[in-house]
Design an enzyme around this catalytic site. Structure first.
Site, PDB file in Angstrom:
ATOM      1  N   GLU A   1      -0.803  -4.472  12.140  1.00 47.48           N
ATOM      2  CA  GLU A   1      -0.119  -5.748  11.716  1.00 47.48           C
ATOM      3  C   GLU A   1       0.145  -6.433  13.045  1.00 47.48           C
ATOM      4  O   GLU A   1       0.376  -7.712  12.842  1.00 47.48           O
ATOM      5  CB  GLU A   1       1.043  -5.450  10.974  1.00 47.48           C
ATOM      6  CG  GLU A   1       0.876  -5.116   9.479  1.00 47.48           C
ATOM      7  CD  GLU A   1       1.962  -4.797   8.573  1.00 47.48           C
ATOM      8  OE1 GLU A   1       3.025  -4.757   9.161  1.00 47.48           O
ATOM      9  OE2 GLU A   1       1.692  -5.084   7.337  1.00 47.48           O
TER      10      GLU A   1
ATOM     11  N   LYS B   1       2.334  -1.919  16.303  1.00 50.81           N
ATOM     12  CA  LYS B   1       3.508  -1.780  15.582  1.00 50.81           C
ATOM     13  C   LYS B   1       3.848  -0.460  15.139  1.00 50.81           C
ATOM     14  O   LYS B   1       4.854   0.084  14.957  1.00 50.81           O
ATOM     15  CB  LYS B   1       3.406  -2.902  14.660  1.00 50.81           C
ATOM     16  CG  LYS B   1       4.725  -2.891  13.494  1.00 50.81           C
ATOM     17  CD  LYS B   1       4.890  -3.652  12.249  1.00 50.81           C
ATOM     18  CE  LYS B   1       5.801  -3.654  11.525  1.00 50.81           C
ATOM     19  NZ  LYS B   1       5.531  -4.576  10.240  1.00 50.81           N
ATOM     20  N   GLN B   2       2.722   0.180  14.568  1.00 51.65           N
ATOM     21  CA  GLN B   2       2.559   1.485  14.011  1.00 51.65           C
ATOM     22  C   GLN B   2       1.338   2.146  13.999  1.00 51.65           C
ATOM     23  O   GLN B   2       0.583   1.584  14.467  1.00 51.65           O
ATOM     24  CB  GLN B   2       3.109   1.344  12.475  1.00 51.65           C
ATOM     25  CG  GLN B   2       2.157   0.345  11.589  1.00 51.65           C
ATOM     26  CD  GLN B   2       2.903  -0.032  10.193  1.00 51.65           C
ATOM     27  OE1 GLN B   2       3.243   0.779   9.521  1.00 51.65           O
ATOM     28  NE2 GLN B   2       2.759  -1.328   9.880  1.00 51.65           N
TER      29      GLN B   2
ATOM     30  N   TRP C   1       0.881  -1.173   0.090  1.00 53.82           N
ATOM     31  CA  TRP C   1       0.106  -0.062  -0.129  1.00 53.82           C
ATOM     32  C   TRP C   1       0.848   1.236  -0.018  1.00 53.82           C
ATOM     33  O   TRP C   1       0.240   2.359   0.202  1.00 53.82           O
ATOM     34  CB  TRP C   1      -1.022   0.000   1.239  1.00 53.82           C
ATOM     35  CG  TRP C   1      -0.320   0.141   2.499  1.00 53.82           C
ATOM     36  CD1 TRP C   1       0.850  -0.198   2.800  1.00 53.82           C
ATOM     37  CD2 TRP C   1      -0.648   1.017   3.630  1.00 53.82           C
ATOM     38  NE1 TRP C   1       1.350   0.110   4.236  1.00 53.82           N
ATOM     39  CE2 TRP C   1       0.036   0.844   4.646  1.00 53.82           C
ATOM     40  CE3 TRP C   1      -2.083   1.414   3.844  1.00 53.82           C
ATOM     41  CZ2 TRP C   1       0.165   1.373   6.105  1.00 53.82           C
ATOM     42  CZ3 TRP C   1      -1.766   2.075   5.441  1.00 53.82           C
ATOM     43  CH2 TRP C   1      -1.199   2.043   6.074  1.00 53.82           C
ATOM     44  N   ASP C   2       2.062   1.000  -0.140  1.00 62.28           N
ATOM     45  CA  ASP C   2       3.215   2.067   0.019  1.00 62.28           C
ATOM     46  C   ASP C   2       2.862   3.325  -0.971  1.00 62.28           C
ATOM     47  O   ASP C   2       3.359   4.631  -0.731  1.00 62.28           O
ATOM     48  CB  ASP C   2       4.699   1.722   0.052  1.00 62.28           C
ATOM     49  CG  ASP C   2       4.788   0.801   1.085  1.00 62.28           C
ATOM     50  OD1 ASP C   2       5.840   1.081   1.674  1.00 62.28           O
ATOM     51  OD2 ASP C   2       4.336  -0.340   0.896  1.00 62.28           O
TER      52      ASP C   2
END
Length: 800
Positions: A494, A614-615, A355-356
């Site tokens: 994630e 995680k983020q 998805w970057d």
């Protein structure tokens, strides 16, 4: 060491070589070559690699007692090899010289960002005091995407004789650039053939094992000077080499040029790859002319993508921009490629597309919109595969894969390795269906910035409507809540891929997923009303979209569930019921806990039990939407969202995030620039240095983090300016932080090219180049301004 336009390394550090090779990669959007030394083979210290955009191959491996298929971006034949040794007139030839061979005296390499070259200065000395200075300049041509070249100069000190040079192409390569993939099958090339042409040119051809892509490289080697030695060809099954000896002595330097051409069977307008490569290599200009054309191409790119930020931040941003442009250049507009998460710089993530683009296209939209359109075209060409995947899952619409490669099928692995525990674990990342929302968001943002209604009304509308259809098909009515719910997904975080002790993976009502789904449904309904009548009828008939379906979209778009707990927005339903983690205890025990998931699994635990991310997940919404637009989406769903709720939510997740992704610091910097400006710089700094300092612990050696690099550029371009492109105007709401309070960017918006936007001394300066177009409309502080072509203006920042 850095200069304004250079990135330099002094000395030779074996432990740092792979990191340096990544950051010194040269490319042009068609292919890229890591910054490995030409005289060193692949091994523990060095990881030479050349990768062509979109060149994938599929192999099967046995992992954890199961057969798995994996598609990789292929490491192509290595065109770099050029080794040399001293041949004194009064002694036998010395050993082949390499930095690891014990004769290295000095070493320095400099990446010239302005001109796209890598120059290496090396000095060797033998036991008798003979010294050989070697200067090598490398380029991967930005003007002609098929060409690359090396110029190597030799200077003898204290001796006379010759330098023996062997240059060539090595086809005996594998994908071995990532340690944790070493147990997977890695030989992607077969069918090698070699040959020589025109006395000074050799070639090597091969093909990929299963995708059957034909690959050809040709190398022309010439020594400078009117009486230069002619090269001697030496051909084996997998290598094509040329050897020659150059005279050297005091005042007699020697220069050898190696010019390489790379073609594949994916290239248009060629008969076959070998013939095209041989012809291109033989007919290429000599090195000085090649270099001059290459430098001009880079100058034109820098003009289109101008970004002026003072100080060290500006130097790092320039490096980031350099690598973005080497991965996605104007040449990319001619290719069927997506956004590889790790660039064309290494083999991490197997070269896949995630998805970057969500972090890359917003920058490209305002500089190289033709590249953005091509990248969205990659998604549209795989729309039928996404619809097929949705049908196989029992859903309507388009279910885009979390990881993409050549043909649109799901490339996310079924198992992944935890290097800390050595165990292979189930991989449920394919449940990150929010990639579809990212694609729809990019379609919308591209069309708003470019004014490309033709794309919006055709390919763009088709993708957005099919993605909206997928979300509607996955929304289930819960009478107890009186709302729709989306179950069984994984969010951007994630770490959490299921509930503690659950037998099936997936989470319910991930807020990011639900809110972006609601946004997609609204955009789809808007398109249904604004499409030209003929196009609307044709599209509705083709995809069989009826009025009942659109009515259901309207209902879902207003009634999707967004969970909350204790006054904050929940990451997913039940997040607030999870245990709290002993953050300080884990930091004391492990130091760096960015990859907390690996630490917990190695302890036979799981992050699914904890409020630990995680983020950025919920906070990703603050990256996608301005405060006003985000509040509007929540209002559409029937939930309040004021500054107090949002700031409380931001603080809550800041304390519970390990930043195990380079994207995390970027998003937090973006959000904090609005919510808590004094703390934003800490995350800005981490986002800037993520790859430069390899903060994720060895990952940059496997390839750059393209989304994070492009995101830092966009952090300045849109984050600090509050820039939005909508309703035919540039909307500005600047929120510069002290460390990034003065900067300038050049934009391309609608039909206006090279708009200069500067923020300095609490003012916005805008200059619009001369043209025959309508004035530029600007919204700032609740007021509308117009800037006529050929004029400029200064506007005071409100509240500054």
């Amino acid at each position: 060491m850095t200069g304004d336009w250079t990135w330099s390394y002094e000395g030779y550090e074996p432990a740092e070589e792979r990191l340096r090779e990544t950051l010194c990669t040269l490319g042009n959007g068609y292919f890229a070559t890591r910054g490995a030394a030409s005289e060193t083979p692949a091994g523990p210290t060095h990881g030479p690699g050349t990768y062509a955009a979109g060149c994938y191959n599929r192999l099967a491996s046995t992992v954890a007692d199961r057969r798995v298929e994996h598609e990789d971006m292929v490491n192509l034949p290595n065109w770099l090899p050029l080794r040399y040794r001293m041949c004194p007139a009064d002694a036998p030839p010395g050993p082949w010289l390499t930095p690891d061979g014990g004769q290295l005296v000095e070493h320095r390499q400099t990446l010239d960002l302005r001109h796209g070259t890598l120059t290496r200065w090396t000095v060797y000395a033998d036991d008798d005091g003979r010294r050989l200075s070697v200067t090598q300049c490398r380029l991967v041509h930005m003007g002609d995407p098929h060409l690359a070249a090396l110029r190597t100069s030799f200077t003898a000190d204290g001796w006379t004789g010759g330098v023996e040079v062997v240059a060539g192409i090595d086809g005996d390569v594998r994908n071995t650039g990532v340690e944790r993939y070493r147990d997977l099958a890695n030989r992607h090339l077969t069918g090698w053939a070699t040959g020589s042409e025109q006395d000074d040119t050799v070639w090597l051809g091969c093909r990929t094992v299963t995708s059957d892509i034909r690959i050809a490289l040709a190398a022309r080697t010439r020594a400078a000077g009117p009486e230069s030695a002619k090269p001697r060809a030496c051909l084996t099954a997998r290598r094509a080499r040329q050897g020659l000896t150059l005279p050297v002595g005091p005042g007699t330097d020697a220069v050898v040029d190696k010019t390489v051409a790379l073609y594949t069977s994916h290239d248009p307008a060629i008969g076959n790859a070998v013939s095209a490569a041989v012809r291109a290599a033989h007919q290429a200009p000599e090195f000085p002319l090649l270099l001059a054309a290459h430098r001009r191409a880079w100058e034109h790119l820098w003009q289109q993508t101008k970004l002026e930020v003072p100080g060290e931040a500006g130097r790092i941003l320039r490096l980031h921009l350099f690598h973005v442009l080497q991965t996605l250049s104007p040449h990319s507009a001619e290719l069927d490629v997506g956004v590889p998460a790790r660039g064309l710089h290494g083999e991490a993530y197997r070269g896949h597309v995630f998805w970057d683009e969500l972090f890359v296209l917003p920058f490209l939209n305002l500089h190289l919109p033709e590249v953005s359109r091509a990248l969205l075209g990659y998604r549209h060409r795989r729309l039928s595969a996404a619809c097929r995947s949705a049908r196989e899952a029992g859903r309507a619409g388009a279910m885009y894969p979390w990881q993409s490669g050549s043909d649109g099928r799901e490339e996310a692995p079924e198992v992944h390795l935890n290097p800390r525990s050595g165990r292979w674990l189930p991989d449920h990342s394919r449940l990150q269906h929010h990639v579809g929302s990212a694609i729809a968001y990019n379609v919308w943002q591209y069309c708003q910035a470019s004014g490309d209604t033709e794309f919006l009304h055709t390919k763009g509308a088709e993708m957005v409507l099919e993605i909206a259809r997928f979300w509607a098909a996955g929304s289930v009515w819960d009478p107890a809540l009186g709302r729709y719910r989306i179950r069984g997904v994984v969010g951007p975080d994630e770490y959490h891929d299921g509930y503690p002790a659950a037998t099936e993976p997936g989470l319910d009502d991930n807020t990011y997923t639900n809110v972006t789904a609601a946004w997609v449904l609204r955009r789809a309904l808007e398109l249904c009303h604004t499409l030209p009548e003929t196009r609307r009828q044709q599209l509705f008939e083709r995809i069989r979209l009826g009025p009942d379906e659109r009515e259901r979209w309207e209902d879902i778009a207003h009634r999707l569930h967004v969970p909350h707990h204790r006054g904050v927005i929940s990451q997913f339903a039940g997040y607030g019921d999870l245990a709290e983690l002993d953050w300080e205890g884990y930091r004391k025990r492990y130091g760096d806990i960015r990859r907390l998931d690996r630490i917990l699994e190695a302890e036979d635990d799981t992050p699914n039990r904890y409020q630990a991310s995680k983020q950025a997940d919920v906070l990703m919404l603050g990256y996608l939407f301005s405060p006003a637009e985000l509040a509007g989406v929540f209002r559409q769903l029937g939930y309040p969202l004021d500054d107090d709720i949002w700031h409380t939510t931001v603080d809550y997740y800041l304390r519970r995030t390990s930043h195990g992704s380079t994207l995390s610091a970027l998003v937090h910097a973006w959000v904090l620039a609005r919510a808590r400006r004094a703390d934003a710089w800490t995350y800005c700094e981490e986002a800037l240095t993520g790859d430069v300092a390899d903060l994720q612990g060895g990952t940059t050696a496997e390839g750059i983090h393209l989304g994070a690099m492009a995101g830092t550029l966009d952090l300045v371009q849109r984050g600090m300016t509050g820039l939005e492109t909508r309703d035919g105007a540039l909307w500005l709401a600047p929120a510069p932080i002290p460390q990034l309070s003065e900067f300038g960017v050049r934009l391309r918006y609608l039909r206006h090219w090279d708009i200069d936007l500067h923020i300095r001394a609490k003012q916005v300066y805008l200059a619009v180049p001369e043209s025959g177009h309508a004035p530029l409309r600007v919204k700032l502080g609740g007021h509308t301004f117009t800037v006529a072509p050929g004029t400029s203006c200064r506007l005071d920042l409100p509240g500054m």
